[in-house]
Design a protein around this motif. Structure first.
Motif, PDB file in Angstrom:
ATOM      1  N   THR A   1     -25.899   8.233 -12.880  1.00 25.71           N
ATOM      2  CA  THR A   1     -25.608   8.521 -14.273  1.00 25.71           C
ATOM      3  C   THR A   1     -26.870   8.283 -15.088  1.00 25.71           C
ATOM      4  OG1 THR A   1     -23.323   7.786 -13.963  1.00 25.71           O
ATOM      5  CG2 THR A   1     -24.115   7.952 -16.225  1.00 25.71           C
ATOM      6  N   LEU A   2     -27.280   9.281 -15.860  1.00 30.25           N
ATOM      7  CA  LEU A   2     -28.448   9.185 -16.737  1.00 30.25           C
ATOM      8  C   LEU A   2     -27.992   9.336 -18.180  1.00 30.25           C
ATOM      9  CD1 LEU A   2     -30.723  11.598 -14.711  1.00 30.25           C
ATOM     10  CD2 LEU A   2     -31.011   9.132 -14.848  1.00 30.25           C
ATOM     11  N   LEU A   3     -28.511   8.470 -19.051  1.00 29.45           N
ATOM     12  CA  LEU A   3     -28.157   8.513 -20.469  1.00 29.45           C
ATOM     13  C   LEU A   3     -29.403   8.358 -21.316  1.00 29.45           C
ATOM     14  CD1 LEU A   3     -25.367   6.142 -19.682  1.00 29.45           C
ATOM     15  CD2 LEU A   3     -24.877   8.078 -21.148  1.00 29.45           C
ATOM     16  N   THR A   4     -29.343   8.925 -22.511  1.00 34.58           N
ATOM     17  CA  THR A   4     -30.445   8.741 -23.442  1.00 34.58           C
ATOM     18  C   THR A   4     -30.053   7.730 -24.516  1.00 34.58           C
ATOM     19  OG1 THR A   4     -29.701  10.514 -24.921  1.00 34.58           O
ATOM     20  CG2 THR A   4     -31.248  11.113 -23.168  1.00 34.58           C
ATOM     21  N   ALA A   5     -31.059   7.124 -25.092  1.00 25.84           N
ATOM     22  CA  ALA A   5     -30.913   6.302 -26.298  1.00 25.84           C
ATOM     23  C   ALA A   5     -32.107   6.655 -27.170  1.00 25.84           C
ATOM     24  CB  ALA A   5     -30.918   4.821 -25.960  1.00 25.84           C
ATOM     25  N   GLY A   6     -31.837   7.114 -28.343  1.00 26.77           N
ATOM     26  CA  GLY A   6     -32.897   7.507 -29.251  1.00 26.77           C
ATOM     27  C   GLY A   6     -32.958   8.999 -29.484  1.00 26.77           C
ATOM     28  N   ALA A   7     -32.235   9.781 -28.693  1.00 23.11           N
ATOM     29  CA  ALA A   7     -32.217  11.229 -28.910  1.00 23.11           C
ATOM     30  C   ALA A   7     -31.532  11.562 -30.230  1.00 23.11           C
ATOM     31  CB  ALA A   7     -31.503  11.935 -27.756  1.00 23.11           C
ATOM     32  N   SER A   8     -30.737  10.639 -30.743  1.00 22.42           N
ATOM     33  CA  SER A   8     -30.028  10.865 -32.002  1.00 22.42           C
ATOM     34  C   SER A   8     -30.924  10.647 -33.221  1.00 22.42           C
ATOM     35  CB  SER A   8     -28.820   9.931 -32.092  1.00 22.42           C
ATOM     36  OG  SER A   8     -29.243   8.578 -32.034  1.00 22.42           O
ATOM     37  N   LYS A   9     -32.143  10.141 -33.026  1.00 23.73           N
ATOM     38  CA  LYS A   9     -33.033   9.873 -34.165  1.00 23.73           C
ATOM     39  C   LYS A   9     -33.546  11.146 -34.842  1.00 23.73           C
ATOM     40  CE  LYS A   9     -34.493   5.395 -32.433  1.00 23.73           C
ATOM     41  NZ  LYS A   9     -35.603   4.638 -31.844  1.00 23.73           N
ATOM     42  N   PRO A  10     -34.041  12.146 -34.092  1.00 23.14           N
ATOM     43  CA  PRO A  10     -34.495  13.376 -34.766  1.00 23.14           C
ATOM     44  C   PRO A  10     -33.313  14.142 -35.343  1.00 23.14           C
ATOM     45  CG  PRO A  10     -35.357  13.258 -32.512  1.00 23.14           C
ATOM     46  CD  PRO A  10     -34.336  12.183 -32.661  1.00 23.14           C
ATOM     47  N   SER A  11     -33.541  14.855 -36.424  1.00 21.22           N
ATOM     48  CA  SER A  11     -32.460  15.632 -37.029  1.00 21.22           C
ATOM     49  C   SER A  11     -32.165  16.868 -36.178  1.00 21.22           C
ATOM     50  CB  SER A  11     -32.831  16.042 -38.448  1.00 21.22           C
ATOM     51  OG  SER A  11     -33.999  16.837 -38.433  1.00 21.22           O
ATOM     52  N   THR A  12     -30.926  17.309 -36.255  1.00 24.40           N
ATOM     53  CA  THR A  12     -30.498  18.520 -35.546  1.00 24.40           C
ATOM     54  C   THR A  12     -30.099  19.572 -36.575  1.00 24.40           C
ATOM     55  OG1 THR A  12     -28.208  17.760 -35.417  1.00 24.40           O
ATOM     56  CG2 THR A  12     -29.640  17.199 -33.565  1.00 24.40           C
ATOM     57  N   ASP A  13     -29.983  20.821 -36.150  1.00 24.50           N
ATOM     58  CA  ASP A  13     -29.581  21.892 -37.072  1.00 24.50           C
ATOM     59  C   ASP A  13     -28.222  21.619 -37.701  1.00 24.50           C
ATOM     60  OD1 ASP A  13     -31.929  23.246 -36.566  1.00 24.50           O
ATOM     61  OD2 ASP A  13     -31.028  24.624 -35.108  1.00 24.50           O
ATOM     62  N   SER A  14     -27.307  20.997 -36.917  1.00 21.36           N
ATOM     63  CA  SER A  14     -25.957  20.736 -37.428  1.00 21.36           C
ATOM     64  C   SER A  14     -25.889  19.463 -38.275  1.00 21.36           C
ATOM     65  CB  SER A  14     -24.976  20.598 -36.264  1.00 21.36           C
ATOM     66  OG  SER A  14     -25.256  19.406 -35.533  1.00 21.36           O
ATOM     67  N   GLY A  15     -26.943  18.633 -38.199  1.00 19.65           N
ATOM     68  CA  GLY A  15     -26.925  17.366 -38.932  1.00 19.65           C
ATOM     69  C   GLY A  15     -26.254  16.237 -38.174  1.00 19.65           C
ATOM     70  N   GLU A  16     -25.711  16.537 -36.993  1.00 18.15           N
ATOM     71  CA  GLU A  16     -25.041  15.508 -36.198  1.00 18.15           C
ATOM     72  C   GLU A  16     -26.043  14.735 -35.352  1.00 18.15           C
ATOM     73  OE1 GLU A  16     -21.316  16.530 -34.259  1.00 18.15           O
ATOM     74  OE2 GLU A  16     -21.480  18.504 -35.209  1.00 18.15           O
ATOM     75  N   ALA A  17     -25.770  13.450 -35.138  1.00 17.02           N
ATOM     76  CA  ALA A  17     -26.571  12.619 -34.237  1.00 17.02           C
ATOM     77  C   ALA A  17     -25.982  12.743 -32.837  1.00 17.02           C
ATOM     78  CB  ALA A  17     -26.547  11.177 -34.700  1.00 17.02           C
ATOM     79  N   VAL A  18     -26.817  13.035 -31.846  1.00 26.12           N
ATOM     80  CA  VAL A  18     -26.325  13.230 -30.478  1.00 26.12           C
ATOM     81  C   VAL A  18     -27.143  12.421 -29.488  1.00 26.12           C
ATOM     82  CG1 VAL A  18     -25.437  15.543 -30.917  1.00 26.12           C
ATOM     83  CG2 VAL A  18     -27.769  15.271 -30.114  1.00 26.12           C
ATOM     84  N   GLU A  19     -26.496  11.968 -28.449  1.00 22.07           N
ATOM     85  CA  GLU A  19     -27.133  11.393 -27.271  1.00 22.07           C
ATOM     86  C   GLU A  19     -26.681  12.228 -26.086  1.00 22.07           C
ATOM     87  OE1 GLU A  19     -29.443   9.170 -27.239  1.00 22.07           O
ATOM     88  OE2 GLU A  19     -29.230   8.345 -29.249  1.00 22.07           O
ATOM     89  N   LEU A  20     -27.383  12.124 -24.991  1.00 24.61           N
ATOM     90  CA  LEU A  20     -27.092  12.941 -23.814  1.00 24.61           C
ATOM     91  C   LEU A  20     -26.694  12.065 -22.640  1.00 24.61           C
ATOM     92  CD1 LEU A  20     -30.255  15.187 -24.127  1.00 24.61           C
ATOM     93  CD2 LEU A  20     -27.955  15.706 -24.977  1.00 24.61           C
ATOM     94  N   ALA A  21     -25.786  12.566 -21.832  1.00 27.92           N
ATOM     95  CA  ALA A  21     -25.382  11.878 -20.601  1.00 27.92           C
ATOM     96  C   ALA A  21     -25.117  12.936 -19.540  1.00 27.92           C
ATOM     97  CB  ALA A  21     -24.129  11.048 -20.829  1.00 27.92           C
ATOM     98  N   VAL A  22     -25.531  12.612 -18.304  1.00 25.39           N
ATOM     99  CA  VAL A  22     -25.310  13.532 -17.200  1.00 25.39           C
ATOM    100  C   VAL A  22     -25.144  12.724 -15.915  1.00 25.39           C
ATOM    101  CG1 VAL A  22     -27.773  13.857 -16.741  1.00 25.39           C
ATOM    102  CG2 VAL A  22     -26.169  15.630 -16.060  1.00 25.39           C
ATOM    103  N   GLU A  23     -24.330  13.224 -15.026  1.00 24.72           N
ATOM    104  CA  GLU A  23     -24.209  12.625 -13.691  1.00 24.72           C
ATOM    105  C   GLU A  23     -24.727  13.627 -12.672  1.00 24.72           C
ATOM    106  OE1 GLU A  23     -20.456   9.616 -14.222  1.00 24.72           O
ATOM    107  OE2 GLU A  23     -20.131  11.452 -13.116  1.00 24.72           O
ATOM    108  N   VAL A  24     -25.568  13.138 -11.761  1.00 28.25           N
ATOM    109  CA  VAL A  24     -26.131  14.012 -10.733  1.00 28.25           C
ATOM    110  C   VAL A  24     -25.962  13.348  -9.365  1.00 28.25           C
ATOM    111  CG1 VAL A  24     -27.822  15.065 -12.275  1.00 28.25           C
ATOM    112  CG2 VAL A  24     -28.432  13.018 -11.047  1.00 28.25           C
ATOM    113  N   PRO A  25     -25.831  14.154  -8.311  1.00 28.86           N
ATOM    114  CA  PRO A  25     -25.750  13.548  -6.987  1.00 28.86           C
ATOM    115  C   PRO A  25     -27.098  12.942  -6.577  1.00 28.86           C
ATOM    116  CG  PRO A  25     -25.653  15.947  -6.834  1.00 28.86           C
ATOM    117  CD  PRO A  25     -25.683  15.587  -8.283  1.00 28.86           C
ATOM    118  N   ASP A  26     -27.064  11.876  -5.844  1.00 28.93           N
ATOM    119  CA  ASP A  26     -28.289  11.247  -5.356  1.00 28.93           C
ATOM    120  C   ASP A  26     -29.017  12.208  -4.427  1.00 28.93           C
ATOM    121  OD1 ASP A  26     -30.288   9.447  -4.810  1.00 28.93           O
ATOM    122  OD2 ASP A  26     -29.046   8.045  -3.701  1.00 28.93           O
ATOM    123  N   GLY A  27     -30.342  12.323  -4.586  1.00 25.76           N
ATOM    124  CA  GLY A  27     -31.145  13.185  -3.727  1.00 25.76           C
ATOM    125  C   GLY A  27     -31.329  14.553  -4.308  1.00 25.76           C
TER     126      GLY A  27
END
Length: 69
Positions: A43-69
């Motif tokens: 599981t990979l997550l971001t912290a701080g991606a919500s700092k820059p402004s987005t076109d919609s004005g919403e603050a967002v962070e990202l999360a993704v799960e990937v298989p090992d390898g």
């Protein structure tokens, strides 16, 4: 571990293992933390991606799960 472990500790407490916080920041401000469970995906997550402004004005962070390898 990062100097600010509150975010990865809060997110990953329920998975039972310590998070790995990557020291290199994306764009100087976005932290990436990963959690490797024994028999599951990474599981990979971001912290701080919500700092820059987005076109919609919403603050967002990202999360993704990937298989090992």
């Amino acid at each position: 571990m990062s100097a600010h472990p509150a975010f990865p500790n809060h997110v990953f407490d329920g998975l039972g293992t310590e998070p790995l916080v990557h020291e290199e920041r994306i764009g100087g401000m976005v932290m990436v933390a990963e959690k490797r469970s024994e028999s599951g995906p990474i599981t990979l997550l971001t912290a701080g991606a919500s700092k820059p402004s987005t076109d919609s004005g919403e603050a967002v962070e990202l999360a993704v799960e990937v298989p090992d390898g």
